[in-house]
Structure formats: structure tokens, C-alpha cells
Enzyme design. Structure first.
Site, mmCIF file in Angstrom:
data_model
loop_
_atom_site.group_PDB
_atom_site.id
_atom_site.type_symbol
_atom_site.label_atom_id
_atom_site.label_comp_id
_atom_site.label_asym_id
_atom_site.label_seq_id
_atom_site.Cartn_x
_atom_site.Cartn_y
_atom_site.Cartn_z
ATOM 1 N N GLU A 167 0.791 -1.222 0.000
ATOM 2 C CA GLU A 167 0.000 0.000 0.000
ATOM 3 C C GLU A 167 0.833 1.288 0.000
ATOM 4 O O GLU A 167 0.780 2.090 0.928
ATOM 5 C CB GLU A 167 -0.962 0.019 1.190
ATOM 6 C CG GLU A 167 -1.948 -1.116 1.184
ATOM 7 C CD GLU A 167 -2.979 -1.038 2.302
ATOM 8 O OE1 GLU A 167 -3.974 -1.776 2.245
ATOM 9 O OE2 GLU A 167 -2.793 -0.209 3.236
ATOM 10 N N GLU A 352 -5.527 -8.485 1.181
ATOM 11 C CA GLU A 352 -6.176 -8.054 2.422
ATOM 12 C C GLU A 352 -7.647 -7.803 2.138
ATOM 13 O O GLU A 352 -7.997 -7.200 1.114
ATOM 14 C CB GLU A 352 -5.581 -6.758 2.993
ATOM 15 C CG GLU A 352 -4.190 -6.880 3.578
ATOM 16 C CD GLU A 352 -3.691 -5.550 4.151
ATOM 17 O OE1 GLU A 352 -4.541 -4.706 4.534
ATOM 18 O OE2 GLU A 352 -2.475 -5.366 4.219
#
Length: 456
Positions: A167, A352
Site C-alpha cells: 500500500e 487483504e
């Protein structure tokens, strides 16, 4: 694939964690401090002054946690490596005790038939490197490659899936633009520089891997599909800017060789000029892409909301998580199909996906979490729909295995399939964990049970 068929036989059923959020003992056995250690120890930065000093004590309890993974039927586990545990100064001498921990963790996973997916960077830059400018220093790409090479040489014979960055959008937006995450800077001129150097670092790590690695390497990004609140030109344009800033910022350079054209408009005078050869570097071929998905954004034009000139519209009558994120499973199908359409037939993983809900233990010690069970059911169905529509989806990793230190939120938000009593470190699998185990055992067939996931 029909709606009722299970997932592919070689599908990876996993859970994910990150080092600073679960390990604890951040300075043990010769480790150096990270930016998150220093950020959490700065008054006012985290809720209730919480830190990762103990977290889930995974550094000492990893064997029990691996046995718990096996009990739940996981066949894959995504974890991250603490850079400063391995290289206390961020570069130079390797800390053998730090490296030894990850060697033992990987060996324990393999002993239990669990495939490791190792993430090199999940936000915890060594503090020693931050004092040299961190991701604003162009040398950061070379620091990262040096660190990555240490791990590749030590573990590539046992780790088949490597992730460079987790991320990068969050690293930059939270850490350099809005200052709510480590290292806590608020500087629009710094943000695009940090983003560029993160992408360069990713590329140098891929290059290092190609030189001596034998398995597969990829990148993990957080994506959030954008939908216009209305069909007005203003809202449609705002939606395109939001999509460029969130979804295309870190993928277009990797796959298409350049930044989205909306970014100079978004950043204005803060947008710099980058050397053209950098884009040749950044465009390294990948073996897979990981996608972290939590929610969607419905966009309305808002002239006062820099840098996007777009506002988030809260959807009434929808379920929202403890962090006020809308629960929208269709968005997972949409974003997986969008990635496949825009960037080509690359193997994908949902690296995720999860939700924070309030789910305290009951009097008998059990933890019933019907909202999370339903969340898992509906998002796994959404992932299956993308598979059915031709997306090359190879695995799903629930976030998270354990309740943990949730960054600036401290211990106030629980994402875990497994409840953690932070005072005693007792682990209690929640009802959602048992449901996930049933899904795994049946290869996805349990998703079609009439009461799958509960009523919520």
C-alpha cells in the site's frame, strides 16, 4: 465456473498480518527502532498513547500462532518483515538474531503445510534512514534493494511469493501528505516525491530479485472503486480525479509507463518533473499483483477538498464498519475485473480484506461476530464472481489473523479472525474464524449454505 462450484483446487486460503502490528519486542535482540516505534512513542500520535511494544507478542509466540493457522485450515500466510529488525541502521551489518526470527517463522509455516508470502515493506522504515530523509531521499531505492537482497539470499529457497511494498498510497497519503501516520509529515510538495521514490524502490527490489531469485515477486496496492454520486459533469470529473489519485497512481507507472494525466491538476504547483529514465526502471515485469480491498467511495465534487476536489458521500441505510467504512462487496468484484481489464491477464491475489467490528467475548469466553461472518461470506462470494467472469484470481488473505495494533487507532479497532486479550495474550478464534475454516475445508462450498455467515 458456475456460482455453486468451489474455488480452484490450488487456491490459496490465507490470512495476513504485518510486523509492527503483531510482533511486539520492537527493540529486542539487537533490532533498531522504526519510524512507527518513534511515531507511536510521540505523545498525541496514537489513540490512548498505544504502541506496538507488546502488540500480540508474536515475536515470542509465533509457534503457537502458526499452530493456530493450521488448526483453522489456512494453507497460506502473508506476513511482513521488520526492516530494522534485520538491519538496525537500515543498511550495512545484518542482525543475525533478527534474520533468525524470520527463518524460524518460515520453517514453522512450512512444517505445517502453510505457504509463506513475505512482504518486504509494510510501513516501518528504519528510523536511522528516516533521519537521512527517508523516502524523500533518492538513495532510498538503493537502500531498499540492499535490504531486499539480504532476504532473497536467506529465504528464497523457502519463500515462493514475495511482495515488495504494501500500500504505497497509504504510506504517502497518511505519512507525507496528511501526517496521520509515520513519519507524520504534512507537505504536499513532499508527497509526490516520496511516491516516486517508493516506486523506484519497488523496481530496484524487483531487479535484485531477477538477478538471483527463483520464485515469484509482486506488488500490493490498496484499491477502492469510485462511483459518481450523480451523472453531472462535475461529479464525473471529480470521480476521475479520485480514481487517478487512489487507484491509478501506483499502477499506471508500473504497467503503463507513466503517471495518470490528472495528477498534475490534483497537486498543482506541488507536482514535480521526474526523469524519463525512471519510468523505464519502474516498469519492471511482475509475476503477480496483490489487491487490498475494504470499501468503495461514492464521489461528489467538493471545491474545498484538496487535493482531490472530491468528497466521500456516506451511503445511508448501508452497513458500516467500526471505522465507518461502508460494507460494499460488489466493489471487490468490480475492482478485480477493472484491474484485469486495464492492466492485462496478470495473476491476482486478494491480499487483504476484512472489517473492524465491536465483538467482545461472551460470558463463556466465546466470541460471536455475525457482522464479520457475513462480511467474509459476501466478499468471498464477490471474489468468486470475479473468478467466474474470467479474472485470474489465485488466492484470498483475510485481514487479519489476529486482533492487533491498528496504527493510529491503537487497540481500539479489532479486525482479527482471532480475538486477542491484550492483558493475557490469550487467543480465542471467533465465530468468523470457524466459518472461514468451514469455507476452506469445503473449497468454498460453504459459501452457498443457506445460513452462511449468519444474519448479521
Amino acid at each position: 465456473m458456475s456460482a455453486s462450484l468451489p474455488f480452484p483446487a490450488d487456491f490459496l486460503w490465507g490470512a495476513a498480518t504485518s510486523a509492527y502490528q503483531i510482533e511486539g519486542s520492537p527493540l529486542a535482540d539487537g533490532a533498531g527502532p522504526s519510524i512507527w516505534h518513534e511515531f507511536a512513542h510521540t505523545p498525541g500520535r496514537t489513540r490512548d498513547g498505544d504502541t506496538g511494544d507488546m502488540a500480540c507478542d508474536h515475536y515470542r509466540r509465533y509457534r503457537d500462532d502458526v499452530a493456530l493457522m493450521r488448526e483453522l485450515g489456512l494453507n497460506a500466510y502473508r506476513f511482513s518483515v521488520s526492516w530494522s529488525r534485520l538491519l538496525p541502521e537500515g543498511r550495512g551489518c545484518v542482525n543475525p538474531r533478527g534474520l533468525g526470527f524470520y527463518e524460524r517463522l518460515v520453517d514453522a509455516l512450512l512444517e505445517h503445510g502453510i505457504q509463506p508470502m513475505a512482504t518486504l515493506y509494510h510501513w516501518d522504515l528504519p528510523a536511522a534512514l528516516d533521519r537521512l530523509g527517508g523516502w524523500l531521499n533518492p538513495d532510498s531505492a538503493h537502500w531498499f534493494a540492499e535490504y531486499a537482497q539480504v532476504l532473497f539470499r536467506a529465504l528464497d529457497d523457502r519463500v515462493e511469493l514475495w511482495v515488495t511494498l504494501n500500500e504505497p498510497w497509504v504510506v504517502v497519503d497518511g505519512g507525507y501528505l496528511h501526517g496521520v501516520l509515520a513519519p507524520g509529515q504534512r507537505n504536499p510538495f513532499a508527497a509526490p516525491v516520496a511516491a516516486h521514490h517508493l516506486l523506484r524502490a519497488h523496481a530496484t527490489a524487483v531487479q535484485a530479485y531477477r538477478a538471483e531469485g527463483r520464485q515469484r515477486i509482486g506488488l500490493v496496492v490498496n484499491l477502492e472503486p469510485k462511483y459518481p454520486a450523480t451523472e453531472t459533469v462535475a461529479d464525473l470529473n471529480a470521480t476521475m480525479r479520485a480514481d487517478a489519485y487512489w487507484n491509478r497512481y501506483y499502477l499506471d507507472p508500473v504497467f503503463l509507463g507513466g503517471y495518470p494525466p490528472e495528477l498534475p491538476e490534483i497537486f498543482g504547483a506541488a507536482w514535480p518533473t521526474f526523469p524519463e529514465p525512471d519510468f523505464e526502471l519502474i516498469r519492471q515485469p511482475l509475476d503477480f499483483l496483490g489487491i487490498n480491498y475494504y470499501s468503495r467511495q461514492v464521489v461528489r465534487h467538493d471545491v474545498d477538498d484538496w487535493p482531490l476536489n472530491a468528497g466521500r458521500v456516506r451511503q445511508a441505510r448501508q452497513t458500516h464498519t467500526g471505522l465507518d467504512w461502508e460494507v460494499y462487496p460488489q466493489g471487490l468484484t468490480d475492482i478485480l475485473e477493472w484491474v484485469a481489464s486495464r492492466y492485462g491477464p496478470l495473476p491476482l491475489y486478494v491480499t487483504e480484506n476484512g472489517a473492524a467490528f465491536y465483538d467482545p467475548p461472551q460470558a463463556d469466553g466465546a466470541v460471536d461476530d455475525p457482522l464479520r461472518r457475513r462480511y467474509l461470506r459476501d466478499h468471498l462470494r464477490a471474489a468468486r464472481a470475479a473468478l467466474r467472469n474470467g479474472v485470474d484470481l489465485r488466492g484470498y488473505f483475510a485481514w487479519s489473523l489476529l486482533d492487533n495494533f491498528e496504527w493510529a487507532h491503537g487497540y481500539s479497532q479489532r479486525f482479527g479472525l482471532v480475538h486477542v486479550d491484550y492483558a493475557t495474550q490469550r487467543r480465542t478464534p471467533k465465530a468468523s474464524a470457524r466459518f472461514y475454516a468451514d469455507v476452506i475445508r469445503g473449497g468454498g462450498g460453504a459459501l452457498d449454505a443457506e445460513d452462511a455467515g449468519g444474519d448479521g
